[in-house]
Design a protein around this motif. Structure first.
Motif, short mmCIF file in Angstrom:
data_model
loop_
_atom_site.label_atom_id
_atom_site.label_comp_id
_atom_site.label_asym_id
_atom_site.label_seq_id
_atom_site.Cartn_x
_atom_site.Cartn_y
_atom_site.Cartn_z
N GLU A 157 0.81 -1.22 0.00
CA GLU A 157 0.00 0.00 0.00
C GLU A 157 0.85 1.28 0.00
OE1 GLU A 157 -2.58 -3.20 0.57
OE2 GLU A 157 -0.80 -2.74 1.74
N GLN A 160 1.95 1.80 -3.51
CA GLN A 160 0.79 2.17 -4.32
C GLN A 160 0.44 3.64 -4.16
OE1 GLN A 160 -2.14 -0.92 -3.08
NE2 GLN A 160 -2.60 -1.04 -5.25
N LYS A 193 -0.78 -3.42 -7.78
CA LYS A 193 -1.95 -4.28 -7.56
C LYS A 193 -3.16 -3.60 -8.19
CE LYS A 193 -4.27 -7.22 -4.17
NZ LYS A 193 -4.66 -7.40 -2.76
N ASN A 195 -6.16 -3.59 -7.39
CA ASN A 195 -7.23 -3.13 -6.50
C ASN A 195 -7.29 -1.61 -6.41
OD1 ASN A 195 -4.89 -2.75 -4.91
ND2 ASN A 195 -6.04 -3.07 -3.02
N ALA A 196 -6.22 -0.91 -6.86
CA ALA A 196 -6.22 0.56 -6.84
C ALA A 196 -6.85 1.15 -8.08
CB ALA A 196 -4.79 1.07 -6.68
N LEU A 337 -13.79 0.62 -1.11
CA LEU A 337 -13.12 -0.21 -0.12
C LEU A 337 -14.09 -0.80 0.89
CD1 LEU A 337 -10.01 2.06 0.43
CD2 LEU A 337 -10.09 -0.08 -0.86
N GLN A 340 -15.90 -4.22 -0.04
CA GLN A 340 -15.14 -5.45 -0.23
C GLN A 340 -15.34 -6.37 0.97
OE1 GLN A 340 -11.27 -5.38 -1.99
NE2 GLN A 340 -11.41 -3.22 -2.50
N GLN A 343 -11.48 -6.08 4.42
CA GLN A 343 -11.29 -4.64 4.62
C GLN A 343 -10.20 -4.35 5.65
OE1 GLN A 343 -15.12 -2.99 5.68
NE2 GLN A 343 -16.15 -3.92 3.94
N ARG A 346 -5.11 -1.17 6.19
CA ARG A 346 -4.08 -0.67 5.28
C ARG A 346 -4.64 -0.33 3.90
NH1 ARG A 346 -3.10 -6.35 5.23
NH2 ARG A 346 -3.07 -7.21 3.10
N TYR A 347 -5.76 -0.95 3.48
CA TYR A 347 -6.39 -0.58 2.22
C TYR A 347 -6.80 0.89 2.22
CZ TYR A 347 -6.92 -5.42 0.47
OH TYR A 347 -6.71 -6.69 -0.01
#
Length: 500
Positions: A157, A160, A193, A195-196, A337, A340, A343, A346-347
Motif C-alpha cells: 500500500e 501504491q 496491484k 485493486n487501486a 473499499l 469489499q 477490509q 491498510r487498504y
C-alpha cells in the motif's frame, strides 16, 4: 492569508513562474527538508524491530526470496508475484543486493512512505496555490502514526499510494507529454496491484478540471474536447501498459496467473469474514462489517477523521480549490473499499491524502479571521496542528514500545544455527522470507491434516515450523502427534521429520 473565492477550479496557471516545470515544483527549502527528514526517520529507524513481522508480509515477499535464491518464484505454489509484479521486481532487486529478509523488503515501503508527503505537498500547492495548506498537509502526513506504521511493513500500500500521488502531480502539469507520463505512472499503480483501479475516477476528475482551466493549449479546442482528449491519452496509456504486461505474464504462466486472480477475485477465502446482503465475487454490501471497519479507522486516527468530517462540511460552503477532486477521491475510494469482503485498515491508506486535505481545510477554517475569536495568545491553526503532532508522535512511540522486537526472531535464529542450508522447511509465510532454508508454504500444501505425509514426502521436508498465528490447532496437533519436537517457544515450535 489569502482570501477564498467561491470556485471549484482545481488549478490555474496563474502567477508563479517557478511552477512551470516539474523540477522547480519540488523546492528544497528547509521546511520540506525537515518534513522529509522527519518522515524518513520515523520510517527507517529500527525498521527490522518494529513492528513485529505480519503474516501478509511473507505472502508478498517470499516469491522474491525464492526467485533470488533458487530461480523459481513459484517454488511453493505461491502466486503473489503475479498479483504485484512491480513490487516483486523491486523486492527481488533489493534481495539481490542485501539478501532476502522482511527488514530489507520494508525499505521499499519506508522510502515510498517518506516521499509521499512531499508529493502531497506539490499536489496541494499546485491545486490550491496555498503554500501554507500544502506545508501543513505534508507535515501531518509525515508524522501521522498510521502513515508511519503502514510505511514500515513489507506490504504494497505504501508503494501504491506514492505512485498514485505521483500520477496526480503529473496530471497537474501542462502538455501531452505529462498526460503520457501520468499514464505510465498509473500503470505502475495497477502493476503494484489492480485493486487501486478505483483511483482512475478521481484522476479523471483532476484531468477534466485541469484541462478545462489550462490556458496554455490552443483555444481552438473546446474545454470538453480537451477533457476528452487528455482523458483518453491517460486512460489508453495507463490501461494499455498495465494490460500489456499482465497479458505477457498470463502468456508466460497461464496456470499460475489464472489461479492467482481467481483466488483474489472470487472472494471464497473471505466468506468467514463477511456475510454481505448482496455479493459479486469479493465485493458485497455488509453494513455490519463496514461499520466495524469505520470504528477501527476512527480508533486509529480520531483527530484526522473528526476534522475531515468537519472539513467536508466547511468545503461544501466555502468551496476551496481542490475540494471537488479530493471529495471524489475520498467518497469513491471509501465506497469502493467498504464494499469489499476483506477490509484491512491498510487498504484505506490509499485514501489517506483526501482525509488529510479536508482535515487541513477544517483547521484553516477554524483559524480564519472570519471566525470571531478574542485574546488570541496562540493561533488556533498552530495550536490544533501542534496538538495533533504531539498525539501522533506519542501514539507512535507507545505503539513502538508495545510491539518492539520480533516475536519470531528466536525461531529464525535457531533455524540458522541448528540446520543445514540444504534442509528443507515447511513453514508459514510469516517466517519463510527470513529463513535461509528452502521454505515451502504450509497452507498451499496442506488442505487437511491428512495431507501432511504427502506434503512432507513430495517436497523432501526436513523440519516443520508451526506457529500460533497462522497454523490451525488441528494442523498443529497432527504435526505434534506425527513428528519429533526439537525446540519450542510460546509462539511456535520446530519439529523434525524422521527419515531425512
Amino acid at each position: 492569508m489569502q482570501s477564498r473565492t467561491a470556485t471549484t477550479v482545481v488549478y490555474t496557471s496563474a502567477s508563479d513562474a517557478t511552477d512551470k516545470t516539474l523540477a522547480r515544483a519540488l523546492p528544497t527549502r528547509w521546511p520540506l527538508v525537515l518534513i522529509f527528514t522527519a518522515g524518513l526517520l520515523l520510517r527507517l529507524v529500527g525498521l527490522g524491530r518494529f513492528p513485529g513481522v505480519m503474516a501478509d508480509e511473507g505472502l508478498w515477499t517470499e516469491s522474491s526470496k525464492n526467485y533470488v535464491l533458487y530461480g523459481d518464484r513459484f517454488m511453493d505454489r505461491l502466486t503473489h508475484a503475479l498479483l504485484s509484479p512491480f513490487f516483486h521486481v523491486l523486492s527481488s532487486a533489493v534481495f539481490a543486493v542485501s539478501g532476502p529478509s522482511i527488514a530489507a523488503a520494508r525499505i521499499i515501503s519506508a522510502l515510498a512512505g517518506a516521499a509521499s508527503p512531499i508529493l502531497f505537498f506539490v499536489l496541494i500547492r499546485r491545486m490550491t496555490e496555498r503554500r501554507d495548506l500544502a506545508l501543513w498537509g505534508a507535515l501531518l502526513f509525515s508524522v501521522s502514526e498510521w502513515a508511519a506504521f503502514t510505511s514500515r511493513v513489507a506490504l504494497i500500500e505504501s508503494l501504491q499510494l506514492a505512485l498514485i500521488l505521483l500520477t496526480m502531480v503529473l496530471i497537474t502539469f501542462d502538455g501531452w507529454r505529462m498526460a503520457v507520463l501520468a499514464g505510465v505512472a498509473f500503470s505502475l499503480v495497477l502493476l503494484t496491484k489492480v485493486n487501486a483501479i478505483f483511483a482512475l475516477a478521481p484522476c479523471t476528475v483532476l484531468l477534466a478540471q485541469h484541462a478545462r482551466t489550462n490556458t496554455h493549449e490552443s483555444d481552438s479546442k473546446s474545454p470538453w474536447k480537451r477533457v476528452a482528449l487528455r482523458s483518453c491519452v491517460f486512460l489508453v496509456v495507463s490501461l494499455g501498459v498495465a494490460g500489456a504486461i499482465y497479458g505477457l505474464l498470463y502468456l508466460s504462466w497461464p496456470v499460475e496467473f489464472t489461479r492467482a486472480f481467481k483466488y483474489e477475485l472470487d472472494g471464497k477465502h473471505f466468506e468467514a469474514l463477511s456475510h454481505p446482503l448482496v455479493r459479486v465475487g469479493r465485493f458485497g454490501i455488509d453494513p455490519i462489517f463496514a461499520g466495524r471497519t469505520l470504528l477501527a479507522l476512527f480508533r486509529e486516527e480520531p483527530f484526522f477523521l473528526v476534522l475531515a468530517s468537519l472539513g467536508l462540511v466547511v468545503a461544501s460552503y466555502l468551496r476551496p480549490r481542490g475540494s471537488l477532486f479530493f471529495a471524489a477521491w475520498l467518497l469513491i475510494g471509501g465506497a469502493y473499499l467498504l464494499t469489499q469482503m476483506f477490509q484491512p485498515l491498510r487498504y484505506f491508506y490509499l485514501i489517506f491524502p483526501a482525509i488529510l486535505f479536508f482535515a487541513v481545510v477544517a483547521i484553516d477554517a477554524i483559524s480564519s479571521p472570519r471566525v470571531p475569536l478574542t485574546a488570541r495568545l496562540v493561533r488556533p491553526q498552530t495550536a490544533a496542528i501542534s496538538l495533533i503532532i504531539v498525539f501522533e508522535l506519542a501514539y507512535f512511540a507507545a505503539n513502538g514500545i508495545a510491539n518492539r522486537g520480533g516475536g519470531y526472531a528466536n525461531v529464525v535464529g535457531w533455524m540458522q544455527e541448528n540446520t543445514r542450508p540444504a534442509d528443507r522447511v515447511l513453514a508459514s509465510a510469516l517466517l519463510s522470507t527470513d529463513l535461509k532454508n528452502r521454505s515451502y508454504q504450509f497452507y498451499r500444501l496442506l488442505g487437511s491434516p491428512q495431507d501432511l505425509t504427502r506434503a512432507t514426502q513430495d517436497f523432501h521436508i526436513k523440519y516443520v515450523v508451526v506457529d500460533t498465528s497462522e497454523w490451525s490447532l488441528a494442523l498443529r496437533s497432527e504435526v505434534a502427534r506425527r513428528f519429533r519436537l526439537v525446540r519450542q517457544w510460546p509462539n511456535g515450535a520446530v519439529y523434525e521429520v524422521p527419515g531425512l
